[in-house]
Design an enzyme around this catalytic site. Structure first.
Site, PDB file in Angstrom:
ATOM      1  CG  HIS A  83      -3.163   3.385   2.288  1.00  0.00           C
ATOM      2  ND1 HIS A  83      -3.728   3.060   1.079  1.00  0.00           N
ATOM      3  CD2 HIS A  83      -3.205   2.259   3.048  1.00  0.00           C
ATOM      4  CE1 HIS A  83      -4.092   1.785   1.104  1.00  0.00           C
ATOM      5  NE2 HIS A  83      -3.791   1.285   2.290  1.00  0.00           N
TER       6      HIS A  83
ATOM      7  CG  ASN B 281      -6.769  -0.699   1.687  1.00  0.00           C
ATOM      8  OD1 ASN B 281      -6.089  -0.330   0.722  1.00  0.00           O
ATOM      9  ND2 ASN B 281      -6.252  -1.136   2.810  1.00  0.00           N
TER      10      ASN B 281
ATOM     11  CB  CYS C 175      -0.942  -0.001   1.197  1.00  0.00           C
ATOM     12  SG  CYS C 175      -1.980  -1.457   1.221  1.00  0.00           S
TER      13      CYS C 175
HETATM   14  N1  ACO Z   1     -18.471  -7.956  10.222  1.00  0.00           N
HETATM   15  C1  ACO Z   1     -18.933  -8.158  11.465  1.00  0.00           C
HETATM   16  N2  ACO Z   1     -18.142  -8.430  12.508  1.00  0.00           N
HETATM   17  C2  ACO Z   1     -16.817  -8.513  12.270  1.00  0.00           C
HETATM   18  C3  ACO Z   1     -16.265  -8.319  10.997  1.00  0.00           C
HETATM   19  C4  ACO Z   1     -17.149  -8.033   9.952  1.00  0.00           C
HETATM   20  N3  ACO Z   1     -16.745  -7.815   8.684  1.00  0.00           N
HETATM   21  N4  ACO Z   1     -14.935  -8.463  11.081  1.00  0.00           N
HETATM   22  C5  ACO Z   1     -14.646  -8.732  12.356  1.00  0.00           C
HETATM   23  N5  ACO Z   1     -15.784  -8.765  13.081  1.00  0.00           N
HETATM   24  C6  ACO Z   1     -15.926  -9.028  14.516  1.00  0.00           C
HETATM   25  C7  ACO Z   1     -14.803  -9.854  15.060  1.00  0.00           C
HETATM   26  O1  ACO Z   1     -15.038 -11.216  14.843  1.00  0.00           O
HETATM   27  C8  ACO Z   1     -14.830  -9.464  16.509  1.00  0.00           C
HETATM   28  O2  ACO Z   1     -15.861 -10.186  17.134  1.00  0.00           O
HETATM   29  P1  ACO Z   1     -15.682 -10.763  18.633  1.00  0.00           P
HETATM   30  O3  ACO Z   1     -15.486  -9.542  19.476  1.00  0.00           O
HETATM   31  O4  ACO Z   1     -16.961 -11.481  18.862  1.00  0.00           O
HETATM   32  O5  ACO Z   1     -14.462 -11.628  18.578  1.00  0.00           O
HETATM   33  C9  ACO Z   1     -15.239  -8.001  16.499  1.00  0.00           C
HETATM   34  O6  ACO Z   1     -15.840  -7.780  15.213  1.00  0.00           O
HETATM   35  C10 ACO Z   1     -14.088  -7.058  16.668  1.00  0.00           C
HETATM   36  O7  ACO Z   1     -13.028  -7.477  15.809  1.00  0.00           O
HETATM   37  P2  ACO Z   1     -11.665  -6.700  15.765  1.00  0.00           P
HETATM   38  O8  ACO Z   1     -10.745  -7.368  14.804  1.00  0.00           O
HETATM   39  O9  ACO Z   1     -11.186  -6.481  17.162  1.00  0.00           O
HETATM   40  O10 ACO Z   1     -12.139  -5.304  15.175  1.00  0.00           O
HETATM   41  P3  ACO Z   1     -11.345  -3.963  15.080  1.00  0.00           P
HETATM   42  O11 ACO Z   1     -12.059  -2.902  15.816  1.00  0.00           O
HETATM   43  O12 ACO Z   1      -9.871  -4.137  15.350  1.00  0.00           O
HETATM   44  O13 ACO Z   1     -11.507  -3.624  13.532  1.00  0.00           O
HETATM   45  C11 ACO Z   1     -10.267  -3.650  11.506  1.00  0.00           C
HETATM   46  C12 ACO Z   1     -10.943  -4.479  12.569  1.00  0.00           C
HETATM   47  C13 ACO Z   1     -11.314  -2.783  10.839  1.00  0.00           C
HETATM   48  C14 ACO Z   1      -9.622  -4.572  10.490  1.00  0.00           C
HETATM   49  C15 ACO Z   1      -9.221  -2.745  12.175  1.00  0.00           C
HETATM   50  O14 ACO Z   1      -8.370  -3.505  13.004  1.00  0.00           O
HETATM   51  C16 ACO Z   1      -8.389  -2.017  11.184  1.00  0.00           C
HETATM   52  O15 ACO Z   1      -8.877  -1.182  10.438  1.00  0.00           O
HETATM   53  N6  ACO Z   1      -7.065  -2.266  11.173  1.00  0.00           N
HETATM   54  C17 ACO Z   1      -6.178  -1.612  10.240  1.00  0.00           C
HETATM   55  C18 ACO Z   1      -6.315  -2.303   8.936  1.00  0.00           C
HETATM   56  C19 ACO Z   1      -5.674  -1.533   7.866  1.00  0.00           C
HETATM   57  O16 ACO Z   1      -5.584  -0.321   7.921  1.00  0.00           O
HETATM   58  N7  ACO Z   1      -5.212  -2.253   6.900  1.00  0.00           N
HETATM   59  C20 ACO Z   1      -4.689  -1.749   5.754  1.00  0.00           C
HETATM   60  C21 ACO Z   1      -3.325  -1.104   5.891  1.00  0.00           C
HETATM   61  S1  ACO Z   1      -2.163  -1.743   4.850  1.00  0.00           S
HETATM   62  C22 ACO Z   1      -2.884  -2.149   3.457  1.00  0.00           C
HETATM   63  O17 ACO Z   1      -3.678  -1.372   3.042  1.00  0.00           O
HETATM   64  C23 ACO Z   1      -2.629  -3.421   2.738  1.00  0.00           C
END
Ligand code: ACO
Length: 337
Positions: free
Chosen positions: A264, A294, A131
């Protein structure tokens, strides 16, 4: 822009690079969060528009049709950027395509695009920094122009991440989309790109990767995207702030000089946190993650082109571009547009 940017330079040492045109392309198939919810429901996996919007800011993404490749998305984006710059393929002497989803293992997507554009003969290669690929590519093109190795570069980010998503993993497959963005970067007596700052830390390879490979005529290992979202989130917030401060210091500018921040487009929460740390009003943050998801290396040039064509980013504005992604890689580019 126009051909005047190519006027002979009085002093070779006074050579800068400047963006003279932008372009982008999204494949026509748009999937809203409700469409994704229905798609995952067919596999017995639950998600919702409310969860995706609240955690990421994403409302929709575009997916390329079967048979469409990375170079097919890059081509209209590149043509639009050339047209905006008042250039033709004959003027181009450097093509860099930033991508993690190339048409084939080799040759590079840049060479395939070069042929489709009819720009054969010039230097062409791919940039693989996930990215951060577009800011890495822009930084390399800037160095090559200032070093006298090129005068008119096409710098493109193009991705088809839908091909490497695991649709059984709801924590990743709702986040990504396909698309391409391009800029024409030309030698100029006026800056242009003011400062760049690029980094990588290979200790974090495992938090965001596609671990599979091709060997012996087979795919070995898992060819789908894996991400530890929370680790990526924490790292991203810290490194984006340090890269932003580094380019401002290098260019002798301050946060107050910024007209636009184009990070990004991965997650609205990361983007807003970056803006707040720079004490920027959120009105100066360009946001397209809501409609594009993304798109990895394509996200920054897609957002830049969207902001330029909507009349927000104008000639002379000071713009900060910031990339972060797998590697772990990150970087910032400060420029006068
Ligand atoms: N729909 C519904 N529920 C979901 C989903 C979904 N799509 N995905 C996860 N959940 C649930 C999980 O199972 C979890 O449930 P639980 O509490 O019962 O176990 C709950 O939601 C919370 O999950 P987390 O992973 O803790 O959620 P978080 O708040 O961390 O959000 C996310 C996840 C959005 C991926 C976040 O961590 C994030 O944005 N991270 C950065 C990712 C990023 O920026 N990546 C790209 C950068 S580099 C590149 O672009 C290649």
């Amino acid at each position: 822009m126009n051909a005047q940017a190519f006027a002979p330079l009085a002093q070779p040492n006074a050579r800068y690079s400047r963006i003279t045109g932008t372009g982008s392309h999204l494949p026509p198939r748009r999937l809203s969060n409700d469409d994704m919810t229905a798609l995952l429901a067919q596999r017995g996996i639950e998600t919702s528009d409310a969860w995706i919007v609240e955690r990421t800011g994403i409302r929709a993404r575009h997916f390329a049709a079967d048979g469409v490749n990375c170079s097919d998305l890059a081509l209209p984006a590149a043509r639009a950027a050339l047209e905006a710059a008042g250039r033709t393929a004959d003027d181009v002497d450097l093509i860099i395509v930033a991508t993690s989803t190339p048409d084939m293992v080799f040759p590079s997507t840049a060479c395939i695009l070069q042929d489709k554009l009819g720009a054969n003969g010039c230097m062409a290669f791919d940039m693989q920094a996930v990215c951060s690929g577009f800011v890495y590519a822009l930084s390399v093109a800037d160095s090559m122009i200032r070093g006298g190795m090129a005068r008119c570069a096409l710098v493109i980010g193009s991705e088809i991440f839908s091909r490497i998503l695991d649709f059984n993993d709801r924590t990743t497959c709702v986040l990504f989309g396909d698309g391409a963005g391009a800029v024409v970067l030309e030698a100029s007596a006026e800056p242009g790109i003011l400062a760049t700052d690029m980094h990588a830390d290979g200790r974090h390879v495992g938090i965001l990767c596609v671990p599979g490979t091709v060997s012996g005529g087979q795919v070995l290992g898992d060819p789908l995207l894996k991400m530890d979202g929370q680790s990526v989130f924490k790292l991203a917030v810290g490194v984006l702030d340090s890269a932003a401060r580094a380019v401002l210091e290098r260019a002798g500018r301050t946060e107050a000089d910024l007209d636009w921040l184009i990070p990004h487009q991965a997650n609205i929460r990361i983007m807003q946190s970056t803006a707040r740390k720079l004490k920027l009003p959120l009105s100066k943050l360009v946001v397209t993650v809501d409609e594009h998801g993304n798109t990895s290396a394509a996200s920054i040039p897609l957002a830049l082109d969207t902001a330029v064509r909507s009349g927000r980013v104008k000639r002379g504005d000071t713009v900060m571009l910031e990339g972060v992604g797998g590697g772990f890689t990150w970087g910032a580019v400060l420029l006068d547009f």
